[in-house]
Design an enzyme around this catalytic site. Structure first.
Site, PDB file in Angstrom:
ATOM      1  N   LYS A  98       0.855  -1.187   0.000  1.00  0.00           N
ATOM      2  CA  LYS A  98       0.000   0.000   0.000  1.00  0.00           C
ATOM      3  C   LYS A  98       0.896   1.245   0.000  1.00  0.00           C
ATOM      4  O   LYS A  98       1.877   1.314   0.736  1.00  0.00           O
ATOM      5  CB  LYS A  98      -0.902  -0.041   1.251  1.00  0.00           C
ATOM      6  CG  LYS A  98      -2.084   0.904   1.203  1.00  0.00           C
ATOM      7  CD  LYS A  98      -3.129   0.518   2.243  1.00  0.00           C
ATOM      8  CE  LYS A  98      -4.301   1.494   2.220  1.00  0.00           C
ATOM      9  NZ  LYS A  98      -5.415   1.076   3.067  1.00  0.00           N
ATOM     10  N   GLU A 132     -19.003  -5.515  10.624  1.00  0.00           N
ATOM     11  CA  GLU A 132     -19.964  -4.769  11.431  1.00  0.00           C
ATOM     12  C   GLU A 132     -21.034  -5.673  12.021  1.00  0.00           C
ATOM     13  O   GLU A 132     -21.500  -5.457  13.151  1.00  0.00           O
ATOM     14  CB  GLU A 132     -20.616  -3.664  10.592  1.00  0.00           C
ATOM     15  CG  GLU A 132     -19.690  -2.499  10.258  1.00  0.00           C
ATOM     16  CD  GLU A 132     -18.745  -2.770   9.098  1.00  0.00           C
ATOM     17  OE1 GLU A 132     -18.862  -3.850   8.464  1.00  0.00           O
ATOM     18  OE2 GLU A 132     -17.890  -1.912   8.819  1.00  0.00           O
ATOM     19  N   ARG A 161     -24.919  -2.216   7.775  1.00  0.00           N
ATOM     20  CA  ARG A 161     -24.634  -3.624   7.489  1.00  0.00           C
ATOM     21  C   ARG A 161     -25.003  -4.533   8.652  1.00  0.00           C
ATOM     22  O   ARG A 161     -25.223  -5.728   8.474  1.00  0.00           O
ATOM     23  CB  ARG A 161     -23.152  -3.774   7.154  1.00  0.00           C
ATOM     24  CG  ARG A 161     -22.856  -5.109   6.609  1.00  0.00           C
ATOM     25  CD  ARG A 161     -21.557  -5.152   5.891  1.00  0.00           C
ATOM     26  NE  ARG A 161     -21.662  -4.655   4.543  1.00  0.00           N
ATOM     27  CZ  ARG A 161     -20.697  -4.751   3.645  1.00  0.00           C
ATOM     28  NH1 ARG A 161     -19.562  -5.322   3.970  1.00  0.00           N
ATOM     29  NH2 ARG A 161     -20.840  -4.289   2.438  1.00  0.00           N
TER      30      ARG A 161
HETATM   31  C1  LIG Z   1     -18.471  -2.197   5.357  1.00  0.00           C
HETATM   32  C2  LIG Z   1     -17.319  -1.250   5.444  1.00  0.00           C
HETATM   33  N1  LIG Z   1     -16.714  -1.054   6.630  1.00  0.00           N
HETATM   34  C3  LIG Z   1     -15.669  -0.218   6.717  1.00  0.00           C
HETATM   35  C4  LIG Z   1     -15.206   0.427   5.617  1.00  0.00           C
HETATM   36  C5  LIG Z   1     -14.078   1.418   5.732  1.00  0.00           C
HETATM   37  N2  LIG Z   1     -12.922   0.986   4.955  1.00  0.00           N
HETATM   38  C6  LIG Z   1     -12.678   1.438   3.732  1.00  0.00           C
HETATM   39  S1  LIG Z   1     -11.305   0.827   3.050  1.00  0.00           S
HETATM   40  C7  LIG Z   1     -11.012  -0.094   4.415  1.00  0.00           C
HETATM   41  C8  LIG Z   1      -9.802  -0.974   4.472  1.00  0.00           C
HETATM   42  C9  LIG Z   1      -9.820  -1.948   3.355  1.00  0.00           C
HETATM   43  O1  LIG Z   1      -8.689  -2.720   3.430  1.00  0.00           O
HETATM   44  P1  LIG Z   1      -8.320  -3.609   2.193  1.00  0.00           P
HETATM   45  O2  LIG Z   1      -9.519  -4.283   1.676  1.00  0.00           O
HETATM   46  O3  LIG Z   1      -7.189  -4.457   2.594  1.00  0.00           O
HETATM   47  O4  LIG Z   1      -7.879  -2.556   1.096  1.00  0.00           O
HETATM   48  P2  LIG Z   1      -6.549  -1.670   1.051  1.00  0.00           P
HETATM   49  O5  LIG Z   1      -6.964  -0.306   1.484  1.00  0.00           O
HETATM   50  O6  LIG Z   1      -5.543  -2.274   1.926  1.00  0.00           O
HETATM   51  O7  LIG Z   1      -6.145  -1.703  -0.368  1.00  0.00           O
HETATM   52  C10 LIG Z   1     -11.976   0.102   5.391  1.00  0.00           C
HETATM   53  C11 LIG Z   1     -11.994  -0.498   6.733  1.00  0.00           C
HETATM   54  C12 LIG Z   1     -15.871   0.210   4.407  1.00  0.00           C
HETATM   55  N3  LIG Z   1     -15.525   0.840   3.300  1.00  0.00           N
HETATM   56  N4  LIG Z   1     -16.908  -0.638   4.338  1.00  0.00           N
END
Ligand SMILES: Cc1ncc(C[n+]2csc(CCOP(=O)(O)OP(=O)(O)O)c2C)c(N)n1
Ligand SMILES: CC(=O)[C@@H](O)[C@H](O)COP(=O)(O)O
Ligand SMILES: [Mg+2]
Length: 638
Positions: free
Chosen positions: A285, A371, A399
């Site tokens: 990242k 969630e 959710r």
């Molecule tokens: C249901 C939900 N909960 C929380 C989030 C907040 N959120 C957005 S991106 C993220 C992290 C995602 O991590 P990953 O899938 O590993 O993607 P990366 O950013 O590492 O590429 C979170 C917790 C969300 N978008 N949707």
């Protein structure tokens, strides 16, 4: 950056079709240029940077090998989609990202045919991809379905529900696990450890050699080389992974920044996959931008910044954020009460719980993007005698709704819901708007639902929630800064179901629920200048309603106006029900309820979004004039 010829290749790409004739060397160069363009664009817009930088090579390889928009590339969450947007006809508008009238920060079906599925909440991509795959096989739109999902997103149950179904249906479906060992914060959970073990046990080097072998097979695998390519796939499969147990072929781990590996693997998969397949790509990242790589969140989200130094241009704050006020109040409560514990679903910084985590690690739980689990876990904690605060954004609590109803409300368990990002949030747009929680909580029997009018009220509501053991209780507060009021040192819990009078006036009473109170007061000032003196009250509670306050105001005024930062079905609707039940309308009361309009509002500055919604001071003023029949001042919804 690689040592490649210097004629920009990115300038030759308007759509992915323009990439099809490029050599692998040119594609490598394209990736370097795409990364630079992404950094440059986000430096002027702000937004989600780190995730996009981590998938630059993957984005180029996917668009070089597959045929979007016929093939459906589905980005999970889609905060990593900026490089994809640049390659799919949106480069000219990329510096409008997340702005009013500009490109969305997420994929959006209405924005481009290259965005087959919109997202912003996580872990939906495999389900959607499987839907596309089945639709294709039933004679719907053709093409491959390719879901790109992060390791963080893989913590959510939905991803497993989808894999379970995909493994059963056995349709050709390509899932790319983009594993950067990061969520927004470092990922937590056993699955995350499992993924780390998978690639710790299978060094890239071996795979790299195998993939290089695949390059020598190409371009023939489509014909006589096909069988060998299939064998290669089999050999690359690491036996016994969880994914294989679920019916997927597992391929990897591969280096998601090595274009040779990516191209050869994707070409082979495209030629040969005949069921669900998961490609495990290891990425970084923030890759390629030192300040992002060095940041604790790996550049997950950034303000506008200086491209050379990475220094962010944050606007100075005048007051603490609601989030930090909540977090500090919770710490105060936790210091007094060892039963208080806190739950976050992958948002320790966003909800402010990282402070709680530092001080009371054993009482703080980051459950990952989960969630539904967060809510039921909190219910279990409450049933076990603890006082859990479940801190979630309004939009993400959606959710866990069945869990709220079935596990919390019906059992009348004292889970405290700290609902951040209530109301319109700005640049993240409609997907992240906290519009519905008042409606979906206040209709549940036994729930207490509060909204803070300012940060002092928020502190009181945290205290109220901490003291409330008789069933579930929620308090909501918006994104961003408070109004700068003094914060009570030792907050006294509020009396449940009691609002407060803000000012006494006549003829019209405005009852505010939440932080629109500031706009109500601005409207009141303007009305005073016109000789109209509204009464103003802060309801504090949408449930239970302060019946005495509301019926009292209804009985002593010609008109009553409710104002809230939520959709229809919330506070105003409950007030209307009360007034109707009590026969107040029969006695001629004029009633208006100012709520969010029945549309999804696109991204803009929050103040502008509230203008679009018709909920700013000038709209409230206009509503008062209209209801008193004093003549319009012309403030309409934009
Ligand atoms: C249901 C939900 N909960 C929380 C989030 C907040 N959120 C957005 S991106 C993220 C992290 C995602 O991590 P990953 O899938 O590993 O993607 P990366 O950013 O590492 O590429 C979170 C917790 C969300 N978008 N949707
Ligand atoms: C993509 C996503 O869901 C989060 O990164 C979100 O954008 C965070 O929003 P806040 O900036 O309000 O924490
Ligand atoms: Mg990740």
């Amino acid at each position: 950056m690689s040592d490649q010829p210097h004629t920009p290749v990115l300038d030759r790409v308007t759509t992915p079709d323009d990439m099809k004739s490029m050599s692998d060397a040119e594609l490598r160069q394209l990736a370097d240029e795409l990364r630079a363009e992404t950094i440059s664009a986000v430096s002027v817009t702000g937004g989600h940077l780190g995730a996009g930088l981590g998938v630059v090579e993957l984005t180029v390889a996917l668009h070089a090998v597959f045929d979007a928009p016929k093939d459906k590339i589905i980005w999970d969450v889609s905060h990593q989609c900026y490089p994809h947007k640049i390659l799919t006809g949106r480069r000219e508008r990329i510096r409008t990202l997340r702005m009013e009238g500009g490109l969305s920060g997420f994929t959006k079906r209405s924005e481009s045919p290259y965005d087959p599925f919109g997202a912003a909440h996580s872990s939906t991509s495999i389900s959607a991809g499987l839907g596309f795959a089945v639709a294709r096989d039933l004679g719907g739109e053709g093409g491959d379905a390719i879901a790109v999902i992060g390791d963080g997103a893989l913590s959510a149950g939905m991803a497993y529900e989808a894999m379970n179904n995909a493994g059963h249906l056995k349709k050709r479906l390509i899932v790319i696990l983009n594993d950067n060992e990061m969520s927004i914060a470092p990922p937590t959970g056993a699955m995350s450890s499992y993924l780390s073990r998978l690639y710790a046990e299978e060094p890239f080097q071996e795979f790299k050699a195998a993939a290089k072998g695949a390059v020598s097979l190409l371009p023939e695998p489509f014909r006589e080389g096909a069988k060998r390519a299939k064998d290669m796939l089999k050999h690359m499969t690491v036996g016994g992974t969880l994914f294989e147990e679920l019916g997927f072929s597992y391929l990897g781990p591969i280096d998601g920044h090595d274009m040779d590996q990516l191209l050869s693997v994707l070409r082979t998969v495209k030629a040969r996959a005949d069921g669900p397949i998961l490609i495990h790509a290891i990425t970084k990242k923030g890759k390629g931008f030192a300040p992002a790589e060095a940041a604790s969140d790996k550049g997950h989200a950034t303000a506008k910044f200086d491209v050379v130094t990475g220094e962010q241009k944050k606007s100075p704050s005048n007051a603490p954020s609601y989030t930090s006020v909540f977090a500090n109040s919770l710490l105060d409560q936790a210091a007094k009460d060892p039963k208080i514990c806190a739950v976050t679903a992958a948002m320790p910084d966003g909800t402010g719980l990282s402070k709680f985590m530092e001080r009371y690690a054993s009482r703080c739980f980051d459950v990952g993007i989960a969630e539904q689990h967060a809510v039921t876990f909190a219910a279990g904690l409450a049933a076990g005698g603890m006082r859990p605060f479940c801190a979630l954004y309004s939009t993400f609590l959606q959710r866990g709704y069945d869990q709220v109803v079935h596990d919390v409300a019906i059992q009348r368990l004292p889970v405290r819901f700290a609902i951040d990002r209530a109301g319109l949030v700005g640049a993240d747009g409609a997907t992240h708007a906290g519009s519905f929680d008042i409606g979906y909580l206040a209709n549940l029997p036994g729930f207490v639902v509060m909204a803070a009018a300012d940060e002092a009220e928020l502190v009181r509501m945290v205290a109220t929630a901490a003291a409330h053991d008789d069933g579930p209780i929620a308090f909501r507060f918006p994104r961003g800064e408070g109004v700068g009021v003094e914060i009570p040192e030792d907050a006294v819990p509020l009396e449940i179901g009691k609002g407060r009078m803000i000012r006494e006036g006549s003829k019209v009473a405005i009852v505010s629920f939440g932080t629109r109170l500031q706009e109500v007061m601005r409207a009141t000032e303007a009305l005073e200048a016109k000789g109209i003196s509204p009464t103003v009250a802060d309801a504090r509670f949408a449930k239970p309603l302060d019946r005495d306050l509301i019926l009292g105001l209804a009985g002593t005024h010609d008109a009553l106006i409710c104002v809230e930062e939520g959709a229809v079905g919330g506070f105003g609707s409950h007030v209307a029900q009360l007034l109707a039940d009590e026969g107040v309308f029969d006695r001629g009361l004029k009633f208006r309820s100012m709520v969010l309009p029945d549309t999804f509002i696109d991204q803009a500055d929050p103040k502008r979004m509230y203008t679009v919604a018709g909920l700013n001071a000038e709209h409230i003023e206009a509503k008062v004039l209209e209801v008193l029949d004093v003549g319009q001042i012309g403030a309409k919804r934009a």
